[in-house]
Design a protein around this motif. Structure first.
Motif, PDB file in Angstrom:
ATOM      1  N   THR A 120       0.879  -1.148  -0.044  1.00 19.65           N
ATOM      2  CA  THR A 120       0.143   0.031   0.209  1.00 19.65           C
ATOM      3  C   THR A 120       0.845   1.173  -0.062  1.00 19.65           C
ATOM      4  OG1 THR A 120      -1.718  -1.200   1.263  1.00 19.65           O
ATOM      5  CG2 THR A 120      -1.670   1.246   1.208  1.00 19.65           C
ATOM      6  N   GLU A 121       1.871   1.308   0.975  1.00 17.62           N
ATOM      7  CA  GLU A 121       2.920   2.347   0.923  1.00 17.62           C
ATOM      8  C   GLU A 121       3.455   2.746  -0.330  1.00 17.62           C
ATOM      9  OE1 GLU A 121       5.461   1.874   3.926  1.00 17.62           O
ATOM     10  OE2 GLU A 121       3.864   2.256   5.767  1.00 17.62           O
ATOM     11  N   ALA A 122       3.736   1.714  -1.088  1.00 16.80           N
ATOM     12  CA  ALA A 122       4.527   1.676  -2.312  1.00 16.80           C
ATOM     13  C   ALA A 122       3.684   2.220  -3.534  1.00 16.80           C
ATOM     14  CB  ALA A 122       4.968   0.442  -2.961  1.00 16.80           C
ATOM     15  N   ASP A 123       2.274   1.886  -3.436  1.00 17.60           N
ATOM     16  CA  ASP A 123       1.318   2.346  -4.176  1.00 17.60           C
ATOM     17  C   ASP A 123       1.039   3.793  -4.012  1.00 17.60           C
ATOM     18  OD1 ASP A 123       1.018  -0.083  -5.281  1.00 17.60           O
ATOM     19  OD2 ASP A 123      -0.844  -0.791  -4.307  1.00 17.60           O
ATOM     20  N   PHE A 157       3.251   5.917  -2.556  1.00 11.62           N
ATOM     21  CA  PHE A 157       4.399   6.866  -2.884  1.00 11.62           C
ATOM     22  C   PHE A 157       4.163   6.962  -4.277  1.00 11.62           C
ATOM     23  CE2 PHE A 157       6.999   5.136   0.856  1.00 11.62           C
ATOM     24  CZ  PHE A 157       6.201   6.021   1.764  1.00 11.62           C
ATOM     25  N   GLU A 158       4.030   5.762  -5.296  1.00 11.79           N
ATOM     26  CA  GLU A 158       3.981   6.243  -6.631  1.00 11.79           C
ATOM     27  C   GLU A 158       2.856   7.122  -7.124  1.00 11.79           C
ATOM     28  OE1 GLU A 158       3.770   2.196  -7.872  1.00 11.79           O
ATOM     29  OE2 GLU A 158       5.366   1.644  -7.797  1.00 11.79           O
ATOM     30  N   SER A 159       1.872   6.809  -6.335  1.00 12.80           N
ATOM     31  CA  SER A 159       0.543   7.797  -6.808  1.00 12.80           C
ATOM     32  C   SER A 159       1.035   9.351  -6.446  1.00 12.80           C
ATOM     33  CB  SER A 159      -0.732   7.246  -5.811  1.00 12.80           C
ATOM     34  OG  SER A 159      -1.419   8.234  -6.086  1.00 12.80           O
ATOM     35  N   GLU A 160       1.529   9.563  -5.060  1.00 10.96           N
ATOM     36  CA  GLU A 160       2.236  10.881  -4.652  1.00 10.96           C
ATOM     37  C   GLU A 160       3.074  11.409  -5.633  1.00 10.96           C
ATOM     38  OE1 GLU A 160       3.527  13.239  -0.612  1.00 10.96           O
ATOM     39  OE2 GLU A 160       3.128  10.977  -0.695  1.00 10.96           O
ATOM     40  N   ALA A 161       3.894  10.349  -6.041  1.00 13.13           N
ATOM     41  CA  ALA A 161       5.020  10.984  -6.958  1.00 13.13           C
ATOM     42  C   ALA A 161       4.314  11.343  -8.314  1.00 13.13           C
ATOM     43  CB  ALA A 161       5.962   9.912  -7.521  1.00 13.13           C
ATOM     44  N   THR A 162       3.392  10.785  -8.838  1.00 15.27           N
ATOM     45  CA  THR A 162       2.414  11.122 -10.156  1.00 15.27           C
ATOM     46  C   THR A 162       1.873  12.524  -9.913  1.00 15.27           C
ATOM     47  OG1 THR A 162       2.337   8.736 -10.718  1.00 15.27           O
ATOM     48  CG2 THR A 162       0.845  10.324 -11.495  1.00 15.27           C
ATOM     49  N   GLN A 163       1.225  12.634  -8.621  1.00 16.95           N
ATOM     50  CA  GLN A 163       0.565  14.032  -8.584  1.00 16.95           C
ATOM     51  C   GLN A 163       1.499  14.993  -8.378  1.00 16.95           C
ATOM     52  OE1 GLN A 163      -1.822  13.330  -4.815  1.00 16.95           O
ATOM     53  NE2 GLN A 163      -3.063  11.815  -5.639  1.00 16.95           N
ATOM     54  N   GLU A 183      12.296  11.190  -4.999  1.00 17.85           N
ATOM     55  CA  GLU A 183      12.354  10.417  -3.578  1.00 17.85           C
ATOM     56  C   GLU A 183      11.334   9.390  -3.519  1.00 17.85           C
ATOM     57  OE1 GLU A 183      12.750  13.510  -0.950  1.00 17.85           O
ATOM     58  OE2 GLU A 183      14.537  14.314  -1.582  1.00 17.85           O
ATOM     59  N   LEU A 184       9.994   9.815  -3.714  1.00 20.36           N
ATOM     60  CA  LEU A 184       8.974   8.919  -3.496  1.00 20.36           C
ATOM     61  C   LEU A 184       9.046   7.712  -4.455  1.00 20.36           C
ATOM     62  CD1 LEU A 184       5.855  11.557  -3.135  1.00 20.36           C
ATOM     63  CD2 LEU A 184       6.808  10.139  -1.546  1.00 20.36           C
ATOM     64  N   GLU A 185       9.505   7.926  -5.620  1.00 18.67           N
ATOM     65  CA  GLU A 185       9.618   6.609  -6.513  1.00 18.67           C
ATOM     66  C   GLU A 185      10.746   5.680  -5.987  1.00 18.67           C
ATOM     67  OE1 GLU A 185      10.182   8.394 -10.307  1.00 18.67           O
ATOM     68  OE2 GLU A 185       8.127   8.539 -10.782  1.00 18.67           O
ATOM     69  N   SER A 186      11.908   6.173  -5.515  1.00 17.86           N
ATOM     70  CA  SER A 186      12.866   5.467  -5.043  1.00 17.86           C
ATOM     71  C   SER A 186      12.248   4.736  -3.664  1.00 17.86           C
ATOM     72  CB  SER A 186      14.164   6.081  -4.489  1.00 17.86           C
ATOM     73  OG  SER A 186      15.150   5.371  -3.911  1.00 17.86           O
ATOM     74  N   GLU A 187      11.524   5.089  -2.833  1.00 18.02           N
ATOM     75  CA  GLU A 187      11.045   4.761  -1.828  1.00 18.02           C
ATOM     76  C   GLU A 187      10.157   3.560  -2.144  1.00 18.02           C
ATOM     77  OE1 GLU A 187       9.408   7.330   0.960  1.00 18.02           O
ATOM     78  OE2 GLU A 187      11.478   8.433   1.413  1.00 18.02           O
ATOM     79  N   ALA A 188       9.191   3.831  -2.859  1.00 16.84           N
ATOM     80  CA  ALA A 188       8.450   2.731  -3.505  1.00 16.84           C
ATOM     81  C   ALA A 188       8.992   1.542  -4.016  1.00 16.84           C
ATOM     82  CB  ALA A 188       7.473   3.343  -4.701  1.00 16.84           C
TER      83      ALA A 188
END
Length: 916
Positions: free
Chosen positions: A374-377, A379-385, A573-578
């Protein structure tokens, strides 16, 4: 009464004001609207509270924007000090009184109603009387003159407390009419009572009572005879009934014995059947006991066989595990079985705990896996936003750059327009910023010229009219100036002089018209330059606004660029953490697979344990059932023995009841019973007839008794009517006497009021003439006449009468002030030494007065002070009144805060009354 001090906080236009007042004349001075009258309204409100507000409400006196207000008044009355304090507070849309206290030397009075009642009693006047006598409010200076004679009479009568006598006279009149109404009613009651007494006496009630009492005695003797015979018949009936009842009881007892004998036989037979059934039950339970023994042996052999197939049969579980449990070797007794069950349940409990631990681990790892996914999803969604938001900001940055260019261009345009407007002052005698003052100055000059031009035009018109009239007279042969014949007249040449004057005036008018036109042009030029000043001011304001917007837009542009860069860095940074989260989920999935394999092995072991436990529990059930069967067999044997003993006892009871039945049948006598039945029937027939006769006689006796009661009640009623008749006659005599007294009292109050009013009218007329003479010395008015209905008439020096309404506005106002002062003096003389009058308060008394009348008002004020009025307070904006002041208080209003402030001033050394 003397006002010592008034303190106001948040009262109308006063934020915080504190003023002490001295004896003599105090002038409260200030321009219109500064808050002078509000100071006196504070004194009035402190004394009478809401009754001093007319049609206003409490929230009207609280300063706008404030929620609380306070008024404090200290005064001395009849050599006693008092202090009133009132606090107000806004609660929602309404104001309420939170504190109202009157402090006296002996007590403290609380509550708005009680305080107002105490003040009214102290001053002997309510709020209305206060403004009619001592407080001349702004705009009410002509109140008494404009009032109708009846209203003026009521006002003055109330002030002189003559209204109380009229109230007493009306009360006496109401009492007289009330007594008359009651007397008429009592006379009607008296006549009715006399008629009732006569009707009762005509009935000869005593003779009728004697007849009824004799008849009642005869009926009583007859009733007593029949009751004696009835008693004998009752005794015969009772004896016969007793014989028959005894016979019935014997018969019922025989029937009961027969039923009981039959019941005992049935019970003996039933019990024998039970004994036979118990024997059958014992045989059945023994057979079941043998079946259970065989089942137990079979189950035990299966358990032993299963354990031997697993190994040595000593333990459940792996030999190399610490959880292996030692089991009992034999299962001969229930104790052995229970011991083996406990051991197996303990092992199962351990395995269940291990199983629960594995499940918890699997659940926690699954939750951790879901959380990481869920966190990975997220992070990826937040990175896109954030990348989408960065793209939006880049678009807005471009718009901001265009807006900055447009506003810089607009600033340049505004600077050019401002410079163009200022260039209009070049070559002009008016500096930038002075156009409004110059226009006002020129307008004042034009106003003076126009005024002078009007005067000249009026003079020209008068001269032209004079010339025209003179020419007409001259044509008739008369002098144009004096109207006498032209011959030998020294004024014949007056027309030529007037024509020269007319020519000079026309030349002056032309010069003034030219000057007016020049001033009009100057006003137009000043107005044009003033418009240029307004343009510069407006353009400067616009330039300032545009400059401010430009600076704000530049700051916004910088912030947006920084924000855009920050968003893209955060997205990386968010994509790396995902990616890191998804790698961690693979390791967790492998650990979950290992735990599930171990979980399956434990479930298999627990299945074997549960199967053996099921067989062991069945052994326990068999042992318990065998014990229960043994108990049932023993119980059945015991019941058979008890039933045998019970039947032996019943057979003995059966023999006794048969003997009792035979004895009762031998006692039964049919002939005696038949004789008793005959006597009973004869007695019942007689009692039925004698009861009817007695009932008839008792009814007659009751009728006679009721008639006697009715006659006795009528005799008592006759006696009560006679007593009441005597009482009503006495009361009518008293009411006739009371009616005469009330009539006399009513006339006395009316005569006393008329006498006191006449005396007050004479005194008031004298005081009014004295006051009016002081004001109008050597003037055109001779005296004032006041009749018994307080109608006023002013007489001129030539004796011509005038109504007060026929006076001019200023004279009418001064006349009314004189009347108010005369009433004040009358009240002061009437209560001197017991309740001194309140201060004389005049609020803006010069509203309708010209300069000459103001001087007379000063004389009136001075005369009231010389006549002994202890304290006079005058509120006015007129500088001419300042000369009459012993104390001067100035009121000014701050234009910024709109709050009024007090300042004690120095009165002039020479009063206007004494100036030339």
């Amino acid at each position: 009464m003397k006002v010592e001090r008034i303190r106001l906080r948040n009262f109308k236009c006063y934020g915080d004001a504190d003023l002490g007042l001295e004896r003599g004349v105090t002038i409260v001075h200030g321009v219109n609207g500064s808050g002078k009258s509000t100071l006196l309204e504070g004194v009035f409100f402190a004394l009478y509270g809401s009754k001093a507000l007319d049609n206003r409400t409490l929230d009207d006196v609280i300063t706008t924007g404030e929620e609380e207000a306070e008024v404090e008044l200290a005064f001395r009355h009849d050599d006693v000090d008092y202090r009133i304090e009132r606090h107000l507070k806004l609660r929602g849309d309404r104001a309420t009184t939170t504190k109202c206290v009157l402090e006296t030397p002996n007590s403290t009075i609380e509550g708005a109603t009680d305080v107002r009642r105490k003040v009214t009693n102290l001053l002997r006047m309510d709020a209305e009387a206060f403004v009619n006598c001592a407080y001349v409010r702004q705009g009410e200076v002509n109140k008494l003159i404009h009032a109708s004679p009846s209203d003026r009479q009521d006002m003055i009568d109330d002030l002189l407390q003559l209204g109380a006598l009229e109230e007493y006279r009306e009360r006496a009149s109401d009492a007289r009419l009330g007594v008359k109404t009651v007397l008429d009613g009592q006379r009607d009651v008296l006549e009715d009572l006399r008629n009732q007494v006569d009707q009762k006496e005509d009935k000869e009630l005593h003779e009728r009572l004697n007849e009824l009492e004799s008849r009642r005695a005869d009926i009583a003797n007859e009733i007593e005879n029949f009751e004696s015979q009835r008693e004998n018949a009752s005794e015969t009936l009772e004896a016969s009934t007793e014989v028959l009842e005894r016979h019935e009881e014997t018969r019922e007892e025989i029937e009961t014995l027969e039923e009981e004998i039959e019941t005992l036989r049935s019970k003996i037979n039933e019990t024998e059947r039970k004994r036979e059934n118990a024997s059958e039950t014992i045989d059945e339970r023994k057979s079941r006991r043998d079946e259970l023994a065989d089942e137990r042996e079979t189950i035990t052999a299966e358990i032993d066989h299963a354990n031997e197939s697993d190994g040595d049969g000593d333990a459940i579980g792996d030999d190399d595990t610490p959880e292996s449990i030692e089991l009992p070797q034999a299962l001969e007794s229930t104790a052995d079985v229970e011991e083996r069950i406990d051991a197996l349940e303990g092992r199962d409990e351990q395995l269940r705990d291990d199983l629960e631990t594995l499940r918890v681990e699997i659940n926690e790892r699954s939750n951790e896996k879901e959380r990481l996914e869920t966190e990975a999803d997220e992070f990826e969604s937040e990175a896109t936003q954030k990348r989408e938001k960065a793209t939006e900001l880049e678009s807005k940055i471009a718009d901001d750059e265009n807006a900055i260019d447009e506003r810089e261009e607009k600033l340049s345009t505004l600077d050019e327009r401002i410079e163009t407007a200022r260039e209009r002052f070049e070559g002009s005698s008016i500096d930038f910023g002075d156009a409004a003052d110059r226009r006002e100055t020129v307008a004042e000059e034009r106003k003076a010229v126009v005024s002078e031009l009007g005067d000249v035009a009026a003079e020209i018109k008068a001269v032209e009219s004079s010339i025209e009239e003179g020419e007409t007279l001259l044509a008739e042969g008369k002098c144009p100036e004096c109207g006498q014949p032209v011959e030998d007249s020294p004024h014949v040449n007056v027309l030529e002089e007037k024509r020269e004057t007319l020519s000079e005036l026309e030349e002056k008018r032309e010069a003034l018209e030219e000057e007016r036109e020049e001033l009009d042009e100057r006003i137009d030029r000043a107005e044009t330059l003033r418009e240029a000043e307004r343009d510069v001011e407006r353009l400067s304001d616009n330039r300032q606004n545009v400059a401010q917007l430009l600076e704000e837009k530049r700051e916004t542009l910088s912030d947006r660029r920084d924000r855009c860069e920050e968003l893209r860095e955060t997205a990386d940074e968010l994509e790396s953490e995902a990616e890191e989260k998804r790698e961690a989920t693979d390791d967790i999935e492998a650990a979950i697979g290992d735990s599930r394999s171990e979980l399956g092995e434990i479930n298999g072991t627990r299945g074997d344990i549960r199967a053996e436990l099921e067989d062991l529990h069945r052994l326990v059930e068999i042992d318990d059932e065998r014990e229960e069967i043994e108990r049932e067999i023993e119980n059945a044997r015991e019941r058979r023995e008890d039933w045998q003993t019970m039947n032996d006892e019943r057979r003995e009871q059966l023999s006794n009841k048969r003997d009792r039945k035979r004895a009762l049948e031998d006692e039964f006598d049919e002939q005696r019973v038949e004789q008793a039945r005959e006597r009973k029937r004869s007695a019942e027939d007689y009692l039925e007839k004698v009861d009817e006769k007695l009932s008839t006689l008792r009814e007659k006796r009751n009728e006679v008794q009721n008639a006697i009661g009715g006659v006795e009640n009528e005799l008592e009623e006759l006696e009560r009517l006679r007593e009441r008749l005597e009482s009503i006659e006495s009361r009518c005599d008293d009411l006739e006497s009371l009616y005469e007294e009330a009539e006399t009292l009513q006339a006395t109050y009316g005569e006393l009021r008329a006498e006191l009013r006449q005396r007050n009218v004479e005194t008031l007329e004298r005081l009014l003439n004295e006051t009016f003479e002081l004001v109008y010395q050597n003037d055109s008015y001779a005296s004032i006449d006041l009749d018994g209905q307080y109608r006023l008439t002013v007489y001129q020096k030539d004796g011509e009468p005038l109504e007060p309404e026929q006076l001019s506005g200023g004279e009418r106002a001064l006349f009314n002030l004189s009347l108010r002062c005369a009433i004040y003096r009358l009240l002061a003389e009437g209560v001197e030494g017991t309740a001194p009058m309140p201060p004389l308060i005049l609020d803006e008394p010069t509203v309708f007065l010209d300069s000459g009348h103001v001087t007379q008002l000063v004389s009136l004020v001075e005369s009231m002070r010389d006549l002994g009025v202890e304290q006079i307070v005058v509120v006015s904006h007129d500088e001419e009144l300042v000369g009459a002041a012993d104390e001067l208080v100035r009121v000014e209003k701050d234009a910024t805060s709109n709050r009024s402030e007090l300042e004690r001033g120095e009165p002039p050394e020479i009063a206007l009354l004494g100036s030339d």
